[in-house]
Design a protein around this motif. Structure first.
Motif, PDB file in Angstrom:
ATOM      1  N   ARG A   1      48.135  38.865  33.694  1.00 14.74           N
ATOM      2  CA  ARG A   1      48.466  40.116  34.382  1.00 14.74           C
ATOM      3  C   ARG A   1      47.659  41.286  33.813  1.00 14.74           C
TER       4      ARG A   1
ATOM      5  N   LYS B   1      45.170  43.477  36.143  1.00 11.89           N
ATOM      6  CA  LYS B   1      45.504  44.851  36.491  1.00 11.89           C
ATOM      7  C   LYS B   1      44.822  45.886  35.617  1.00 11.89           C
ATOM      8  N   CYS B   2      44.493  45.544  34.420  1.00 12.12           N
ATOM      9  CA  CYS B   2      43.966  46.569  33.498  1.00 12.12           C
ATOM     10  C   CYS B   2      42.596  46.228  32.959  1.00 12.12           C
TER      11      CYS B   2
END
Length: 591
Positions: free
Chosen positions: A383, A387-388
């Protein structure tokens, strides 16, 4: 199967002595019978000779008396004197006495008849002479009287000749009997002497053989005593009443008595406490009454219930040549150290059991609790990367990549450890397994990796054996995956799988399965090292893995009663030889 006939038994010394002296006694008895009969015949013949001689003497005296009768009668006739007549009657009386002593016979009857006739004539003539002449006168004998006297003399001479002939014959018979008796006695004595001589030679020969046999027996006894005295075990022999007959030095040392101490005639009660003696006697009675041995019977020994040492004893019945039980033979040994080692082993086994239980608990924790944080790390890492990734920058993404790689390696390590532990903790019962089908299933599961690397796998005929199908699948999966992984750079993997039937034991058939590749190989000095857990021959940068796969293979083959051996050379590939029993003693897992 034909049996060899037993050699004929030689007669014993006692039988030879009895036969020899029996033969001598028979010969002596025969000599005695012959001697008795000969002596009896000799006595009878001697009696006949004596009788014949007496008859001859009587007949001679009779002739002499007859002459006196004639002379006295003629003198009386010539002189007519009464004195001659008295002499005549005396001679006649002596002649009558001689006639009575002679045995009756026709000749004697004729002689008596002639004598009576002569006496009557002479009596008549004497009366006539006295009446007619009265005293003096010349007397002349008649012719008839002379003929009668001549006839009587002739008869007596014939009788004498017959008596002489009979005496000569009986004398010759006596000599013949004496010669026959001497010959019989001499022959019997010679036979008896020869029989005694043969018996003596036979007895001396048997005595020599017996002496040699006794010497050989003494030598064998000394050898047997030397052998049993050198044995470390306690050897003893008892009779049916439990008395010691024989033992060795080790047994005497075990009893705590000197080597020169004599146990013969003593019992176990002389050396052991009553409770131990009772156990010994129970074993002795069982062996002697049933004829069945007591094998490896372990007995604790001590006083007042305290175990000081342990003894393992084997007792077997002792039989004579007729098969009758005459005692028992015992062999015992002090197993105190072994019992102590067994107690230690039991303690270690209990500790190992506890360790296995802890390992199972660890496997349970590893399969659930340890993998759960790893999955969260991997999930949040994915994740974070999705996302980052823009905000993390190049350095942050590198850190994130390393973190995820470490989590994956940790997860693979945990899974491999679980596989290693489950070889025994989750073992399945053995069943008939078609190794060809199992290998096909493995190749189907590895189909993607095989196509990706362009590998060529050649599978020969494989047998059906007893085993755990899940573990055998895992065995071939690890070996084939290992060959796919360690291939030469730029070359497609080439793998050959084939088998042959062999035999490692006289009653057990095995199969030898070969998994051969043409990969990078290895130095054979590391042939055993590659089966040790966590042992790697290459770095993780060269080849991925945890170093547990081949250790799992070794444990699987061990559980199946087989073995696995690795051979190879650097740059020439590796060969794994897996030997497995075709049939198992039981279709259940060993552990």
């Amino acid at each position: 199967m034909p049996t060899t006939p037993a050699p004929p038994q030689r007669p014993s010394l006692r039988r030879k002595v009895l036969v020899g002296f029996g033969l001598v006694m028979v010969v002596l008895a025969a000599i005695a019978v012959i001697s008795y009969r000969t002596a009896r015949g000799f006595i009878e013949t001697a009696g006949w000779v004596v009788e014949t001689q007496e008859e001859a003497q009587v007949e001679a005296h009779l002739r002499h008396s007859l002459m006196d009768v004639e002379n006295q009668w003629r003198a009386f006739l010539l002189t007519n004197e009464a004195a001659y007549l008295d002499g005549y009657y005396e001679a006649r009386t002596a002649m009558d006495a001689d006639l009575k002593r002679l045995p009756e016979s026709p000749r004697l009857a004729e002689v008596k008849s002639l004598l009576r006739e002569q006496a009557e004539k002479q009596q008549a003539e004497s009366v006539a002479r006295r009446r007619g002449l009265g005293g003096a006168g010349k007397a002349i004998a008649t012719d008839g009287s002379i003929e009668t006297a001549s006839r009587i003399q002739a008869l007596l001479e014939e009788s004498e000749h017959e008596q002489q002939a009979l005496l000569a014959g009986r004398s010759e018979l006596t000599k013949k009997i004496a010669r026959n008796n001497a010959a019989a006695i001499l022959t019997g004595t010679a036979i008896a002497f020869l029989a005694l001589l043969v018996a003596c030679f036979m007895i001396l020969g048997d005595l020599g053989a017996r002496r040699r046999a006794e010497q050989a027996l003494a030598s064998e006894h000394n050898l047997l005593s030397s052998i049993i005295d050198t044995m470390p075990d306690h050897v003893f022999v008892k009779d049916v009443k439990g008395r010691y007959i024989l033992d060795n030095a080790s047994h005497r040392r075990f009893l705590g008595v000197p080597d020169d101490h004599i146990l013969e005639g003593r019992t176990a009660a002389d050396y052991y406490p009553p409770e131990i003696v009772e156990r010994f006697m129970a074993d002795d009675r069982q062996v002697i009454e049933t004829g069945k041995p007591v094998i490896n019977h372990e007995l604790p020994m001590g006083r007042n219930g305290a175990v000081e040492r342990w003894v393992e004893t084997t007792k077997a019945p002792l039989r004579d040549t007729d098969g009758t039980i005459v005692g028992l033979v015992g062999v015992s040994s002090d197993i105190s150290e072994r019992k102590q080692a067994e107690e230690t082993l039991k303690s270690f086994a209990a500790q190992l059991e506890r360790s296995n239980a802890e390992l199972q608990d660890f496997a349970s924790v590893a399969s659930h609790d340890l993998q759960e944080p790893l999955r969260k790390i991997q999930a949040f890492g994915d994740r974070l990367k999705a996302k980052c990734s823009d905000s993390l920058g190049e350095l942050g993404l590198d850190y994130l990549e390393r973190m995820q790689s470490a989590a994956q390696r940790m997860q693979a390590l945990i899974q491999d450890l679980l596989k290693l532990s489950r070889v025994t903790t989750r073992a399945q019962p053995f069943e008939r397994c078609d190794l060809g089908g199992i290998v096909r299933d493995v190749l189907s599961d590895l189909e993607v990796a095989i196509e990706k690397k362009g590998a060529k796998v050649e599978v020969g005929s494989l047998p059906t054996i007893d085993g755990d199908p899940v573990q055998l699948w895992q065995l071939f999966q690890n070996l084939i995956a290992n060959s796919l992984k360690f291939h030469l750079p730029g070359a497609a993997p080439q793998i050959r799988i084939f088998s042959r039937e062999s035999s490692t034991r006289a009653v057990e058939k095995t199969c030898e399965i070969t998994v051969q590749d043409k990969g990078i190989g290895f130095d054979e000095q590391f042939a055993e090292r590659i089966f040790v857990v966590f042992q790697r021959l290459h770095s993780r940068d060269e080849f991925e893995g945890t170093g547990i796969g081949l250790a799992v293979c070794r444990r699987i083959t061990d559980r199946h009663g087989g073995r696995i051996v690795a051979k190879g050379a650097e740059g020439l590939g590796a060969t794994f030889l897996v030997t497995l029993p075709i049939t198992q003693p039981t279709l259940k897992a060993h552990e």
